[in-house]
Design a protein around this motif. Structure first.
Motif, mmCIF file in Angstrom:
data_model
loop_
_atom_site.group_PDB
_atom_site.id
_atom_site.type_symbol
_atom_site.label_atom_id
_atom_site.label_comp_id
_atom_site.label_asym_id
_atom_site.label_seq_id
_atom_site.Cartn_x
_atom_site.Cartn_y
_atom_site.Cartn_z
ATOM 1 N N GLY A 15 0.805 -1.216 0.000
ATOM 2 C CA GLY A 15 0.000 0.000 0.000
ATOM 3 C C GLY A 15 0.835 1.261 0.000
ATOM 4 N N SER A 16 0.368 2.256 -0.766
ATOM 5 C CA SER A 16 0.989 3.574 -0.881
ATOM 6 C C SER A 16 2.221 3.556 -1.797
ATOM 7 N N CYS A 17 2.813 2.397 -2.011
ATOM 8 C CA CYS A 17 4.062 2.339 -2.773
ATOM 9 C C CYS A 17 3.832 2.057 -4.257
ATOM 10 N N VAL A 58 13.696 14.646 -7.325
ATOM 11 C CA VAL A 58 14.008 13.247 -7.629
ATOM 12 C C VAL A 58 13.282 12.234 -6.751
ATOM 13 N N ALA A 59 12.343 12.692 -5.933
ATOM 14 C CA ALA A 59 11.556 11.775 -5.097
ATOM 15 C C ALA A 59 10.284 12.505 -4.689
ATOM 16 N N GLY A 60 9.321 11.744 -4.180
ATOM 17 C CA GLY A 60 8.091 12.378 -3.727
ATOM 18 C C GLY A 60 8.377 13.412 -2.641
ATOM 19 N N ALA A 61 9.133 12.992 -1.634
ATOM 20 C CA ALA A 61 9.420 13.904 -0.527
ATOM 21 C C ALA A 61 10.203 15.127 -1.014
ATOM 22 N N HIS A 62 11.022 14.946 -2.040
ATOM 23 C CA HIS A 62 11.798 16.050 -2.610
ATOM 24 C C HIS A 62 10.872 17.029 -3.345
ATOM 25 N N ALA A 77 -2.517 12.219 6.355
ATOM 26 C CA ALA A 77 -1.535 12.542 5.313
ATOM 27 C C ALA A 77 -0.356 11.581 5.406
ATOM 28 N N HIS A 78 0.461 11.560 4.368
ATOM 29 C CA HIS A 78 1.663 10.727 4.375
ATOM 30 C C HIS A 78 2.675 11.299 5.357
ATOM 31 N N GLY A 79 3.464 10.441 5.968
ATOM 32 C CA GLY A 79 4.418 10.870 6.986
ATOM 33 C C GLY A 79 5.491 11.817 6.492
ATOM 34 N N THR A 80 5.726 11.817 5.178
ATOM 35 C CA THR A 80 6.738 12.741 4.663
ATOM 36 C C THR A 80 6.241 14.187 4.746
ATOM 37 N N ASN A 81 4.915 14.402 4.816
ATOM 38 C CA ASN A 81 4.388 15.771 4.789
ATOM 39 C C ASN A 81 4.826 16.603 5.996
ATOM 40 N N MET A 107 -2.530 18.337 1.771
ATOM 41 C CA MET A 107 -3.539 17.279 1.699
ATOM 42 C C MET A 107 -2.997 16.110 0.880
ATOM 43 N N THR A 108 -3.028 14.909 1.424
ATOM 44 C CA THR A 108 -2.724 13.731 0.605
ATOM 45 C C THR A 108 -4.045 13.282 -0.027
ATOM 46 N N VAL A 109 -4.086 13.281 -1.356
ATOM 47 C CA VAL A 109 -5.318 12.926 -2.076
ATOM 48 C C VAL A 109 -4.994 11.885 -3.153
ATOM 49 N N CYS A 146 -1.081 19.601 -2.585
ATOM 50 C CA CYS A 146 -1.626 18.251 -2.675
ATOM 51 C C CYS A 146 -0.487 17.258 -2.859
ATOM 52 N N ASP A 147 -0.428 16.285 -1.957
ATOM 53 C CA ASP A 147 0.518 15.192 -2.128
ATOM 54 C C ASP A 147 -0.123 14.229 -3.125
ATOM 55 N N GLY A 148 0.370 14.283 -4.363
ATOM 56 C CA GLY A 148 -0.216 13.489 -5.446
ATOM 57 C C GLY A 148 0.644 12.290 -5.807
ATOM 58 N N ALA A 149 1.373 11.788 -4.804
ATOM 59 C CA ALA A 149 2.225 10.611 -5.051
ATOM 60 C C ALA A 149 1.419 9.498 -5.700
ATOM 61 N N ASN A 150 0.140 9.388 -5.301
ATOM 62 C CA ASN A 150 -0.707 8.296 -5.790
ATOM 63 C C ASN A 150 -1.737 8.807 -6.788
ATOM 64 N N MET A 151 -1.285 9.627 -7.722
ATOM 65 C CA MET A 151 -2.156 10.169 -8.772
ATOM 66 C C MET A 151 -2.708 9.054 -9.659
ATOM 67 N N ILE A 153 0.976 20.480 -6.619
ATOM 68 C CA ILE A 153 0.883 19.033 -6.430
ATOM 69 C C ILE A 153 2.161 18.405 -6.970
ATOM 70 N N HIS A 154 2.706 17.434 -6.228
ATOM 71 C CA HIS A 154 3.817 16.686 -6.815
ATOM 72 C C HIS A 154 3.294 15.314 -7.231
ATOM 73 N N LEU A 155 3.912 14.760 -8.241
ATOM 74 C CA LEU A 155 3.570 13.422 -8.725
ATOM 75 C C LEU A 155 4.783 12.531 -8.533
ATOM 76 N N ASN A 156 4.571 11.333 -8.006
ATOM 77 C CA ASN A 156 5.686 10.384 -7.959
ATOM 78 C C ASN A 156 5.759 9.673 -9.304
ATOM 79 N N LEU A 157 6.735 10.067 -10.100
ATOM 80 C CA LEU A 157 6.858 9.441 -11.431
ATOM 81 C C LEU A 157 7.052 7.943 -11.271
HETATM 82 C C1 LIG Z 1 5.471 7.306 -1.511
HETATM 83 C C2 LIG Z 1 4.802 8.500 -1.000
HETATM 84 C C3 LIG Z 1 5.535 9.639 -0.652
HETATM 85 C C4 LIG Z 1 7.052 9.678 -0.634
HETATM 86 O O1 LIG Z 1 7.621 9.464 -1.894
HETATM 87 P P1 LIG Z 1 9.209 9.176 -1.990
HETATM 88 O O2 LIG Z 1 9.473 9.105 -3.452
HETATM 89 O O3 LIG Z 1 9.432 7.892 -1.284
HETATM 90 O O4 LIG Z 1 9.913 10.313 -1.328
HETATM 91 C C5 LIG Z 1 4.846 10.758 -0.245
HETATM 92 N N1 LIG Z 1 3.510 10.759 -0.157
HETATM 93 C C6 LIG Z 1 2.764 9.665 -0.481
HETATM 94 C C7 LIG Z 1 1.267 9.747 -0.384
HETATM 95 C C8 LIG Z 1 3.377 8.501 -0.909
HETATM 96 O O5 LIG Z 1 2.645 7.434 -1.210
#
Ligand SMILES: *Cc1c(COP(=O)(O)O)cnc(C)c1O
Length: 514
Positions: free
Chosen positions: A99-101, A159-163, A192-196, A237-239, A266-271, A288-292
């Motif tokens: 989950g989340s990854c 280069v990363a979601g948290a970045h 929200a995600h812990g990185t926020n 907001m993680t959405v 918006c934390d859009g890691a999971n767009m 919003i950031h996107l995790n490519l």
């Molecule tokens: C994975 C994730 C992150 C962190 O992304 P990284 O690339 O590991 O830094 C942030 N927010 C959410 C919602 C995620 O799922």
């Protein structure tokens, strides 16, 4: 490990044909155990240059009389490392519902394009006239991501979601500073995600937690309204949120925030859950950031390299990190450095070009229809699994989910088992365990994200394993406590492995005390 796994081998066909069967892996051997005195992997020709005494080449304290290296043949080395590589679990070998990854299948086409010599052999210091193709990839990827998110501009430098988050919040800071505002707080829902909160703290803000509604799993609007004031620089907001739920009041949240001069990040890691369904820019979101490496295709799981493209609304454009990839009037691509309000450069050169290239290939290969189908199937697969499991496990929130859902593992406790035991037992069924103990708001959390690339047969097999384990917990909980039974290693001391990792190879006199 003695090869007799009858007592712990899962019944039936929990491990389906085609999925990894870890039982074949056998015990882990160190390369030193293969060592035979005098055996060699290479034969070197006699030296044809005059020998020089080592003492003249290196300071005496750097010299060792004896060097304990394993004495092995080339074949020993090949077999050792090939066997080790087969111990790794990967998306290419089995179902990985972390989950989340978003551990989805990454098409090989994207790898092939990333390996083309014209891209692979680029040097980051080449003059821009000689890397027009690479700049075109970055420029057009950023345009596509702007279209997908409905935002005004994109930088693929993080280069990363948290970045991406840090880049966005630094831009929010620059934006408020430019307007002469001093703001000290960033509001962060507990879903929200812990990185926020980590991001907010790194950008110099105080992270203030906003609660969630226990019934809907969404932001607690009353708590938000109470904490929103003219000290708030942004709400992150993680959405969809970490419960796998869409925030249905997001437009109201944006309006309330904007009325207070507060930006919406918006934390859009999971767009991947929303692709082709909704454009965050249309909802009123400012950044919003996107995790490519989650939403688009970039293999991940080992900590990088990834991509965390940051997408922003018009008012934030002047603060974008530099250089910005631009297209000049004569159609040539260029890196623009003259950006007086920019927060500066946030990564060497232009980030992870290879992650951008894979994502660009992925988007072009799928097209708009294909991207929409990703969102639909990610959500359909998660809801299918949720429906199959909800009579056997407890749901934290009983609602249609997005790309993932969270189970409350406390139902295992009545049998003396825990979520950790369930996770370890899944390894015996040849499945990668889901994310566990996250999000923190769910006791004994089990967070399952099947992704859109899995077939109905795989989802059925995973559900069958989860249901079988629920039955085992009631009937023979020792199977869970002892798991994994058929993996090459049993339960590890994960805390010690993380705090005191021993990554050095030792042999003979160098070996650490046992
Ligand atoms: C994975 C994730 C992150 C962190 O992304 P990284 O690339 O590991 O830094 C942030 N927010 C959410 C919602 C995620 O799922």
């Amino acid at each position: 490990m003695n090869g007799n796994h009858n007592s712990t081998t899962p019944p039936g066909d929990g491990a389906r044909p085609g999925l990894l069967r870890p039982v074949s892996a056998g015990p882990v051997r160190l390369i030193s155990e293969e060592s035979v005195p005098g055996r060699r992997g290479v034969s070197l020709p006699a030296s044809d240059v005059p020998e020089q005494p080592l003492e003249e080449l290196l300071p005496a304290e750097e010299l060792r009389d004896e060097l304990h290296l394993p004495e092995v043949s080339e074949l020993d080395v090949v077999r050792h490392f090939t066997r080790l590589s087969s111990l790794n679990f990967s998306v290419d070998t089995g179902f990985y519902p972390l989950g989340s990854c978003t551990m989805k299948y990454n098409p090989k086409l994207d790898e092939n394009v990333a390996a083309l010599p014209g891209f692979r052999q680029l040097h980051p210091l080449q003059p821009t006239e000689t890397v027009q193709g690479a700049l075109a990839v970055l420029y057009h990827l950023e345009q596509l991501l702007a279209a997908i998110t409905g935002m005004a501009g994109v930088s693929s430098q993080p280069v990363a979601g948290a970045h991406g988050e840090l880049t966005g919040i630094l831009m929010a800071r620059a934006y408020h500073a430019q307007a002469g505002r001093q703001r000290r707080k960033v509001l962060i829902p507990d879903s929200a995600h812990g990185t926020n909160p980590a991001t907010a703290a790194m950008a110099g803000y105080r992270a203030v937690t906003v609660g969630h509604d226990r019934q809907t799993g969404e932001l607690d609007l009353a708590d938000f309204a109470a904490k929103l004031d003219d000290e708030c620089a942004a709400i992150m907001m993680t959405v969809p949120n970490t419960l796998g739920l869409f925030e249905r009041r997001i437009e109201d949240i944006c309006r309330m925030a904007h009325d207070a001069g507060c930006l919406v990040y918006c934390d859009g890691a999971n767009m991947n859950a929303m692709l082709g369904q909704v454009r965050p820019g249309d909802l009123g979101i400012d950044m919003i950031h996107l995790n490519l490496h989650k939403t688009f295709a970039v293999p991940h799981g080992g900590g990088g390299p990834g991509g965390g493209a940051i997408c922003v609304a018009e008012p934030l454009l002047p603060f974008m990190p530099k250089p910005v990839v631009v297209q000049r009037d004569d159609e040539r691509y260029d890196l623009e450095w003259d950006r007086p309000l920019s927060i500066g450069q946030i990564h060497g050169f232009y980030g992870n070009f290879n992650a951008a290239l894979r994502s660009y290939t992925y988007i072009l290969a799928l097209g708009a229809e294909g991207l929409r189908a990703i969102g639909e199937h990610a959500v359909l697969n998660a809801n299918y699994l949720k429906a199959k499991l909800q009579d056997h496990y407890k749901l934290y929130v009983d609602r249609t989910c997005m790309h993932e859902f969270v189970l409350d593992g406390r139902s295992l406790r009545e049998h003396g088992a825990r979520t950790l035991d369930l996770a370890k037992r899944l390894i015996d069924y040849a499945f990668h365990p889901p994310t566990v103990y996250f999000p923190l708001i769910v006791p004994e959390a089990i967070m399952i994200e099947p992704t859109e690339t899995e077939s109905k047969e795989t989802l059925d097999a995973f559900a069958a394993a989860m249901i079988a384990i629920a039955r085992e917990a009631a009937e023979s909980p020792e199977l869970l406590h002892e798991a994994p039974g058929i993996a090459p290693v049993r339960r590890l001391d994960e805390v010690r492995a993380a705090r005191q990792p021993d990554l050095r190879w030792h042999m003979g006199a160098d070996a650490p005390p046992a």
